[in-house]
Design a protein around this motif. Structure first.
Motif, PDB file in Angstrom:
ATOM      1  N   UNK A  80       0.759  -1.137  -0.005  1.00  0.00           N
ATOM      2  CA  UNK A  80      -0.056  -0.128  -0.055  1.00  0.00           C
ATOM      3  C   UNK A  80       0.840   1.440  -0.025  1.00  0.00           C
ATOM      4  N   UNK A  81       1.901   1.133   0.441  1.00  0.00           N
ATOM      5  CA  UNK A  81       2.731   2.520   0.428  1.00  0.00           C
ATOM      6  C   UNK A  81       3.345   2.872  -1.004  1.00  0.00           C
ATOM      7  N   UNK A  82       3.850   2.025  -1.718  1.00  0.00           N
ATOM      8  CA  UNK A  82       4.243   2.206  -3.155  1.00  0.00           C
ATOM      9  C   UNK A  82       2.967   2.230  -3.837  1.00  0.00           C
ATOM     10  N   UNK A  83       2.143   1.620  -3.931  1.00  0.00           N
ATOM     11  CA  UNK A  83       0.711   1.508  -4.812  1.00  0.00           C
ATOM     12  C   UNK A  83       0.166   3.151  -4.429  1.00  0.00           C
ATOM     13  N   UNK A  84      -0.043   3.523  -2.936  1.00  0.00           N
ATOM     14  CA  UNK A  84      -0.591   4.708  -2.446  1.00  0.00           C
ATOM     15  C   UNK A  84       0.235   5.937  -3.254  1.00  0.00           C
ATOM     16  N   UNK A  85       1.354   6.025  -3.397  1.00  0.00           N
ATOM     17  CA  UNK A  85       1.981   6.734  -4.155  1.00  0.00           C
ATOM     18  C   UNK A  85       1.566   7.039  -5.559  1.00  0.00           C
ATOM     19  N   UNK A  86       1.531   5.762  -6.161  1.00  0.00           N
ATOM     20  CA  UNK A  86       1.179   5.614  -7.620  1.00  0.00           C
ATOM     21  C   UNK A  86      -0.244   6.300  -7.946  1.00  0.00           C
ATOM     22  N   UNK A  87      -1.272   5.906  -6.748  1.00  0.00           N
ATOM     23  CA  UNK A  87      -2.523   6.385  -6.928  1.00  0.00           C
ATOM     24  C   UNK A  87      -2.614   7.939  -6.656  1.00  0.00           C
ATOM     25  N   UNK A  88      -1.810   8.457  -5.970  1.00  0.00           N
ATOM     26  CA  UNK A  88      -1.556   9.795  -5.597  1.00  0.00           C
ATOM     27  C   UNK A  88      -0.680  10.608  -6.919  1.00  0.00           C
ATOM     28  N   UNK A  89      -0.003  10.156  -7.370  1.00  0.00           N
ATOM     29  CA  UNK A  89       1.002  10.873  -8.635  1.00  0.00           C
ATOM     30  C   UNK A  89       2.157  11.645  -8.213  1.00  0.00           C
ATOM     31  N   UNK A  90       2.863  12.133  -8.992  1.00  0.00           N
ATOM     32  CA  UNK A  90       3.971  12.878  -8.830  1.00  0.00           C
ATOM     33  C   UNK A  90       3.746  13.857  -8.173  1.00  0.00           C
ATOM     34  N   UNK A  91       4.818  14.493  -7.153  1.00  0.00           N
ATOM     35  CA  UNK A  91       4.719  15.642  -6.249  1.00  0.00           C
ATOM     36  C   UNK A  91       4.363  16.966  -7.044  1.00  0.00           C
ATOM     37  N   UNK A  92       4.774  17.123  -8.266  1.00  0.00           N
ATOM     38  CA  UNK A  92       4.431  18.367  -9.119  1.00  0.00           C
ATOM     39  C   UNK A  92       3.391  17.917  -9.809  1.00  0.00           C
ATOM     40  N   UNK A  93       2.143  18.513  -9.660  1.00  0.00           N
ATOM     41  CA  UNK A  93       1.119  17.877 -10.492  1.00  0.00           C
ATOM     42  C   UNK A  93       1.351  18.148 -12.111  1.00  0.00           C
ATOM     43  N   UNK A  94       2.063  19.057 -12.388  1.00  0.00           N
ATOM     44  CA  UNK A  94       2.400  19.391 -14.050  1.00  0.00           C
ATOM     45  C   UNK A  94       2.930  18.131 -14.450  1.00  0.00           C
ATOM     46  N   UNK A  95       3.590  17.149 -13.535  1.00  0.00           N
ATOM     47  CA  UNK A  95       4.210  15.938 -14.206  1.00  0.00           C
ATOM     48  C   UNK A  95       3.588  14.642 -13.556  1.00  0.00           C
ATOM     49  N   UNK A  96       2.397  14.850 -12.710  1.00  0.00           N
ATOM     50  CA  UNK A  96       1.414  13.722 -12.276  1.00  0.00           C
ATOM     51  C   UNK A  96       0.662  13.197 -13.614  1.00  0.00           C
ATOM     52  N   UNK A  97       0.675  12.008 -13.906  1.00  0.00           N
ATOM     53  CA  UNK A  97       0.218  11.411 -14.877  1.00  0.00           C
ATOM     54  C   UNK A  97      -1.536  11.615 -14.787  1.00  0.00           C
ATOM     55  N   UNK A  98      -2.364  11.545 -15.618  1.00  0.00           N
ATOM     56  CA  UNK A  98      -3.713  11.587 -15.890  1.00  0.00           C
ATOM     57  C   UNK A  98      -4.236  10.351 -15.235  1.00  0.00           C
TER      58      UNK A  98
END
Ligand code: UDP
Ligand code: MG
Length: 148
Positions: A80-98
Motif C-alpha cells: 500500500x505504501x508504493x501503490x498509494x504513491x502511484x494512486x496519488x501521482x508525482x509531487x508536482x501536478x504538472x508531472x503527475x499522470x492523468x
C-alpha cells in the motif's frame, strides 16, 4: 500487512475531494484502518514535515497544512505504501499522470491535494504521530475476494 499514512490536505477538503480520494483507495481494495478530520497546529505540522525543515518551501508548506482542516487516514494492504504513491501521482501536478489524484485534480506543487508516506519507515513514523492509539482493529469480510 503493510500500512500507510494518507492525508487529504486543506485544499482537498475545501474543494470537496474527500469522498473521491477515499473512494479510490476503497475501490482498489485497501482497508481503511484510521480516519480523523482535524486542524493541526504549527508545531505538529513542523513535526510531520521535519525532514523538509531545511527546504526553502518549508514555512509555506506548513502555512498550507495548517490553513484548514485535513483528513488523516491509515490505509492497509499489500504494497500500500508504493501503490498509494502511484494512486496519488508525482509531487508536482504538472508531472503527475492523468488518472492519478494529483494528475486529475491539481495544478501547482504547493496545492497538490494529498500526502502519502514515501516508505514503510516513514509510514510507521507518521502513523505513530497522527494516530498514537494505533489503527482500528477490524478485518474485511471480503478479504478472500481481493487476495488469492
Ligand atoms: N512542496 C512544495 N514545493 C516543492 C516541493 C514540495 O511546496 O518544491 C510541497 C508539496 O506540497 C509536497 C510537500 O511539500 O507535497 C512535501 O514534499 P515531498 O518532496 O515530500 O513530496 P510528496 O512526498 O508530498 O510527493
Ligand atoms: Mg513526502
Amino acid at each position: 500487512m503493510e500500512q500507510t499514512f494518507i492525508m487529504i490536505k486543506p485544499d482537498g477538503v475545501q474543494r470537496g475531494l474527500v469522498g473521491d480520494v477515499i473512494s479510490r483507495f476503497e475501490k482498489k481494495g485497501f482497508y481503511l484502518k484510521g480516519l480523523k478530520f482535524i486542524n493541526v497546529d504549527r508545531p505538529f505540522a513542523e513535526k510531520h514535515y521535519e525532514d523538509l525543515s531545511a527546504k526553502p518551501f518549508f514555512s509555506g508548506l506548513v502555512d498550507y497544512i495548517i490553513s484548514g482542516p485535513v483528513v488523516a487516514m491509515i490505509w492497509e494492504g499489500k504494497n500500500v505504501v508504493l501503490t498509494g504513491r502511484k494512486i496519488i501521482g508525482a509531487t508536482n501536478p504538472a508531472e503527475s499522470a492523468p488518472g492519478t489524484i494529483r494528475g486529475d485534480y491539481a495544478i501547482e506543487i504547493g496545492r497538490n491535494i494529498i500526502h502519502g508516506s514515501d516508505s514503510a519507515e516513514s509510514a510507521r513514523k507518521e502513523i505513530a504521530l497522527w494516530f498514537p492509539d494505533g489503527p482500528a482493529n477490524w478485518q474485511s469480510s471480503v478479504h478472500h475476494w481481493i487476495y488469492e
